[in-house]
Design a protein around this motif. Structure first.
Motif, short mmCIF file in Angstrom:
data_model
loop_
_atom_site.label_atom_id
_atom_site.label_comp_id
_atom_site.label_asym_id
_atom_site.label_seq_id
_atom_site.Cartn_x
_atom_site.Cartn_y
_atom_site.Cartn_z
N TYR A 102 -4.49 -3.64 -9.63
CA TYR A 102 -5.82 -3.50 -10.10
C TYR A 102 -5.52 -2.21 -11.17
O TYR A 102 -5.34 -1.38 -11.20
CB TYR A 102 -6.35 -2.94 -9.01
CG TYR A 102 -8.20 -2.39 -9.75
CD1 TYR A 102 -9.12 -3.28 -9.56
CD2 TYR A 102 -8.70 -1.13 -10.07
CE1 TYR A 102 -10.85 -2.89 -10.01
CE2 TYR A 102 -10.09 -1.29 -10.72
CZ TYR A 102 -10.80 -2.12 -10.60
OH TYR A 102 -11.90 -1.75 -10.61
N ALA A 103 -6.25 -2.60 -12.64
CA ALA A 103 -6.44 -2.25 -13.72
C ALA A 103 -7.57 -2.36 -14.47
O ALA A 103 -8.12 -3.34 -14.61
CB ALA A 103 -5.58 -1.86 -14.91
N LEU A 133 -13.67 -6.19 -2.10
CA LEU A 133 -14.18 -5.89 -1.17
C LEU A 133 -12.92 -4.86 -0.54
O LEU A 133 -12.30 -5.11 -0.93
CB LEU A 133 -14.41 -6.77 -0.02
CG LEU A 133 -15.52 -7.94 -0.52
CD1 LEU A 133 -16.17 -8.46 0.31
CD2 LEU A 133 -16.91 -6.26 -0.55
N HIS A 134 -13.45 -3.49 -0.30
CA HIS A 134 -12.41 -2.84 0.69
C HIS A 134 -11.56 -2.82 -0.53
O HIS A 134 -9.87 -2.24 -0.03
CB HIS A 134 -11.24 -3.33 1.99
CG HIS A 134 -13.28 -3.99 2.57
ND1 HIS A 134 -13.91 -3.21 2.87
CD2 HIS A 134 -12.90 -4.68 3.27
CE1 HIS A 134 -14.63 -3.89 3.36
NE2 HIS A 134 -14.58 -4.58 4.36
N LEU A 135 -11.60 -2.37 -1.76
CA LEU A 135 -10.41 -1.81 -2.34
C LEU A 135 -9.84 -0.99 -2.28
O LEU A 135 -8.63 -0.31 -2.82
CB LEU A 135 -11.09 -2.16 -4.05
CG LEU A 135 -10.22 -1.99 -5.17
CD1 LEU A 135 -9.46 -3.11 -5.49
CD2 LEU A 135 -11.18 -1.73 -6.65
N TRP A 136 -10.59 0.57 -1.89
CA TRP A 136 -10.37 1.68 -2.20
C TRP A 136 -10.90 2.23 -0.29
O TRP A 136 -12.00 1.74 -0.43
CB TRP A 136 -10.35 2.90 -2.66
CG TRP A 136 -9.58 3.63 -2.90
CD1 TRP A 136 -10.08 5.08 -2.89
CD2 TRP A 136 -8.15 3.62 -2.82
NE1 TRP A 136 -9.49 5.41 -2.86
CE2 TRP A 136 -8.55 5.42 -2.75
CE3 TRP A 136 -7.25 2.97 -3.18
CZ2 TRP A 136 -6.78 6.08 -2.71
CZ3 TRP A 136 -6.13 3.76 -3.15
CH2 TRP A 136 -5.69 5.21 -3.12
N ASN A 175 7.76 3.92 -3.75
CA ASN A 175 7.11 2.94 -2.65
C ASN A 175 5.61 2.67 -2.79
O ASN A 175 5.33 1.98 -1.10
CB ASN A 175 7.86 3.43 -1.46
CG ASN A 175 8.91 3.37 -1.23
OD1 ASN A 175 9.41 2.32 -1.13
ND2 ASN A 175 8.94 4.10 -0.57
N LEU A 176 4.82 1.98 -3.56
CA LEU A 176 3.89 1.40 -3.76
C LEU A 176 3.43 0.32 -3.31
O LEU A 176 4.05 -0.83 -3.76
CB LEU A 176 3.13 1.83 -5.89
CG LEU A 176 3.22 3.08 -5.69
CD1 LEU A 176 2.22 3.11 -7.42
CD2 LEU A 176 1.90 3.95 -5.06
N GLU A 177 2.60 0.15 -2.72
CA GLU A 177 2.18 -1.18 -2.52
C GLU A 177 0.78 -1.55 -3.24
O GLU A 177 0.15 -2.44 -3.28
CB GLU A 177 2.21 -1.36 -0.98
CG GLU A 177 3.40 -1.33 -0.44
CD GLU A 177 3.22 -1.20 1.17
OE1 GLU A 177 2.08 -1.49 1.70
OE2 GLU A 177 4.56 -1.40 1.94
N ARG A 178 0.26 -0.56 -3.69
CA ARG A 178 -1.28 -0.50 -3.77
C ARG A 178 -1.79 0.12 -4.57
O ARG A 178 -2.01 1.86 -4.92
CB ARG A 178 -2.27 -0.29 -2.86
CG ARG A 178 -3.51 -0.40 -3.04
CD ARG A 178 -4.64 -0.11 -1.76
NE ARG A 178 -4.92 -1.11 -1.02
CZ ARG A 178 -4.97 -2.38 -1.51
NH1 ARG A 178 -6.09 -2.60 -1.94
NH2 ARG A 178 -5.39 -3.16 0.35
N LEU A 179 -1.72 -0.14 -6.48
CA LEU A 179 -1.92 0.86 -7.26
C LEU A 179 -3.30 0.14 -7.96
O LEU A 179 -3.89 -0.97 -8.55
CB LEU A 179 -0.41 0.18 -8.08
CG LEU A 179 -1.15 1.47 -9.55
CD1 LEU A 179 -0.92 2.69 -9.15
CD2 LEU A 179 0.74 0.58 -11.32
N LEU A 180 -3.99 1.52 -8.53
CA LEU A 180 -5.26 0.78 -9.23
C LEU A 180 -5.52 1.94 -9.88
O LEU A 180 -5.06 3.63 -9.87
CB LEU A 180 -6.49 2.05 -8.09
CG LEU A 180 -7.02 0.05 -6.97
CD1 LEU A 180 -5.74 0.49 -6.03
CD2 LEU A 180 -8.30 1.44 -6.07
#
Length: 660
Positions: free
Chosen positions: A237-238, A656-659, A196-201
């Motif tokens: 994000y990669a 900004l506010h990436l993590w 259920n990922l919404e944000r992947l870094l």
């Protein structure tokens, strides 16, 4: 009147005695006399371990306040180098049930048994374990208990086996919506379990060779993973470090996007050093879908995709839809001023929301068109700059470094004067040559400074003559504070952006010998001729920025003594990070006395402290061409490797506010 009787007081004296006498003035105020709201605001600045293990014991009032939910629900131990295994264990024992966010990133010195204590934080929602000692079995035991977890950051090192994760652990991962994963070995890590990922870094730090010198393969076995689930993804994000294996593994992650393309993608950041060869149909399918269906708020593509000659590459900028963009990064892309005006900022119709813009290394972005015959001395096109400034009035982070942006001589128009309209800037990166004024008055000493200097020489009895053609600058602290510096376009810019917290002034030809996330470049280019005009007087103008927290200065050949640094140290009292390289002539560090004087006044600097018993800056100083450099770098904790590699531009590097 009989003897022994006291005289009756006069009426005036009686009134004077009746007046209440003022209480003696107290010189101090008890801390507990402040309101709870003020005390809570103050206590937020106290490190968590100190707050719970020391401040809490002072009195009953502080004991109650230190346990307030606003203080104990979020615990950050990042960079708290004084904390030991014992103090961290005690902290977690005290407030484990109250913690909802726990940040242990970079706490590489904590033992595995201390990390295991995290299992007591059963109500935790966000957990950052980046840089901590983490095995697949330890992760399995931990996440089997932390069933409320929604955000996770961790490292994936050699030996990690997703098959060792328990069903309870996988159930927890199935609820995680935010994942930050640093890969030190070819692996999918826990991505296949996060449905259920919404944000992947993703951070790729995989070496091409083992310590024994054997080549690593970037091939991922089919049995290692089911297809990762990207259908709910909003942020991808990669960031890849140099190396063939990183690119090979990165392509496996990207190929899934073309198979199951997310419908609600809002941010796509792909940072790749050098050339990133696409994988054919899979990449084309994804890019085609992205250009047609996505409305992106944040975007960065590999420079080779935008600089390529194929029809797909050349049409990317034309077809990508930007809906109220917040972050755009076109670092080192062949982007002309015409493309910037018409395709990126789109006539200002939809970029009022733009907060961060990275044009580092875009040598043509302020020219009307791209030309292979572009010369460093070519002047910028003011129409392009005015369009950018007028359209992006809310811009807070701007990077124009690594390019020659020259204003025409003698016209009265200057890039600095246009940038001065961006009143909301918080961080700014500029090439040294772009802040240079007209050459007419560069070698003249300011008239108002001459009497003061002459008087100073008489008082000190100095018979030394001033060299002709070299500007002298006052070293006395009082003179530094009271000096009225000459008006320049650079000074005008700094006066008009008073909220600036980060400034980079880097030579347009400068490159680091050991860059992070970029291939090493050995051929050093000479500095731009215009950069010679920036002297100590101009350097001192940075003192206008009283909110400055981070300052980078590199490749300023015109600096003689570095005396301008003293004024910066005196006035920029919030300065926390200072990076200097190649000030003055190469091989002559003539600014060292001024730097030592400056550091006396920089009370907030953070990057000059590490203990000798922990691997930090002191172990990382190593001969750059030594054959064992790769192994030494591999042993340096990642957070320190990022910190000591100071000379890359960091402004607008990430959204900004990436993590959290």
């Amino acid at each position: 009147m009989e003897s022994g009787e006291e005289p009756e007081p006069e009426p005036e004296q009686e009134q004077e005695q009746a007046k209440p006498q003022p209480r003696p003035h107290t010189q101090s105020l008890n801390l507990t006399e402040f309101s709870d709201e003020i005390l809570l605001t103050i206590l937020r600045f106290v490190p968590s371990c100190d707050l719970l293990l020391n401040v809490r014991k002072v009195n009953r009032k502080l004991a109650a306040l230190c346990m307030d939910k606003s203080l104990v629900s979020s615990v950050t131990l990042h960079k708290e180098y004084q904390e030991s295994d014992a103090t961290v264990t005690s902290l977690l024992k005290e407030i484990a049930s109250d913690i909802q966010q726990l940040k242990l990133s970079g706490c590489y010195w904590l033992s595995g048994s201390t990390i295991d204590q995290v299992v007591k934080c059963k109500n935790i929602l966000k957990l950052d374990l980046t840089g901590c000692r983490m095995t697949s079995l330890r992760l399995s035991r931990m996440l089997s208990v932390l069933c409320n977890l929604r955000s996770l950051a961790l490292d994936v090192s050699q030996g990690f086996d997703v098959g060792q994760l328990s069903s309870e652990c996988k159930a927890t991962l199935g609820k995680v919506t935010e994942l930050k994963q640093t890969l030190f070995t070819p692996s999918y890590g826990v991505v296949p379990c996060c449905t259920n990922l919404e944000r992947l870094l993703l951070y790729f730090e995989i070496p091409d060779r083992t310590r024994e010198g054997e080549m690593l393969s970037g091939q991922l076995m089919v049995g290692q993973s089911n297809i990762p689930h990207y259908q709910n993804l909003k942020v991808f994000y990669a960031r890849l470090s140099p190396g063939y294996v990183n690119q090979e593994v990165g392509r496996f992650y990207l190929s899934v996007l073309s198979i199951r393309t997310p419908e609600n993608l809002r941010a796509f950041i792909l940072s790749v050093p050098g050339v990133f060869v696409d994988t054919g149909c899979s990449t084309r399918n994804f890019l085609d879908c992205m250009t047609k269906n996505f409305s992106l708020e944040a975007l960065q593509l590999p420079r080779s995709w935008l600089n390529g000659s194929s029809l797909l590459h050349s049409s990317l900028l034309h077809t990508i839809t930007l809906s109220n963009p917040v972050y755009l990064n076109f670092s080192h892309c062949i982007l002309s001023g015409c493309q910037l005006s018409h395709q990126i900022i789109n006539g200002g119709r939809n970029v009022q929301s733009l907060v961060s813009l990275n044009l580092s290394g875009c040598v043509h972005c302020l020219l009307s068109d791209c030309s292979v015959f572009r010369k460093a001395k070519d002047d910028i096109d003011f129409d392009v700059v005015e369009a950018l400034v007028n359209c992006c009035t809310n811009l807070r982070h701007l990077n124009l470094s690594a390019a020659h942006h020259h204003s025409p001589e003698g016209t009265g128009r200057h890039l600095c004067l246009l940038l001065a309209r961006l009143k909301q800037l918080r961080s700014l990166s500029l090439p040294v040559c772009c802040v240079v004024q007209s050459a007419k008055n560069t070698d003249k000493l300011p008239n108002h400074a001459v009497p003061a200097l002459q008087a100073q020489s008489v008082r000190r009895g100095l018979g030394k003559k001033v060299r002709i053609g070299v500007s002298t600058y006052p070293r006395n602290i009082q003179e530094q504070l009271s000096l009225n510096l000459p008006a320049t376009v650079f000074g005008t810019l700094l006066e008009n952006i008073p909220f600036l917290e980060e400034l980079e002034l880097i030579g347009s030809s400068f490159s680091s010998n050991v860059p992070r996330n970029e291939p090493a470049i050995r051929n050093m280019q000479p500095p731009c001729d215009r950069a010679q005009r920036i002297r100590d007087e101009e350097l001192a103008l940075i003192g206008h920025l009283q909110r400055l927290r981070s300052l980078t200065l590199a490749q300023l050949p015109g600096i003689l003594t570095g005396s301008g640094l003293i004024g910066i140290g005196l006035k920029c009292q919030q300065l926390q990070t200072l990076s200097l390289a190649n000030l003055g002539l190469l091989g002559k560090v003539a600014y060292m006395p001024a730097l030592c004087e400056m550091l006396k006044h920089c009370k907030q600097l953070k990057d000059l402290s590490f203990q000798t018993d922990r691997p930090a800056l002191n172990v990382a100083i190593f001969p750059l061409l030594h054959e064992g450099l790769a192994d030494v770098i591999r042993d340096v904790p990642m957070m320190h490797l990022d910190e000591i590699t100071l000379f890359k531009s960091r402004v607008a590097e990430d959204p900004l506010h990436l993590w959290w």
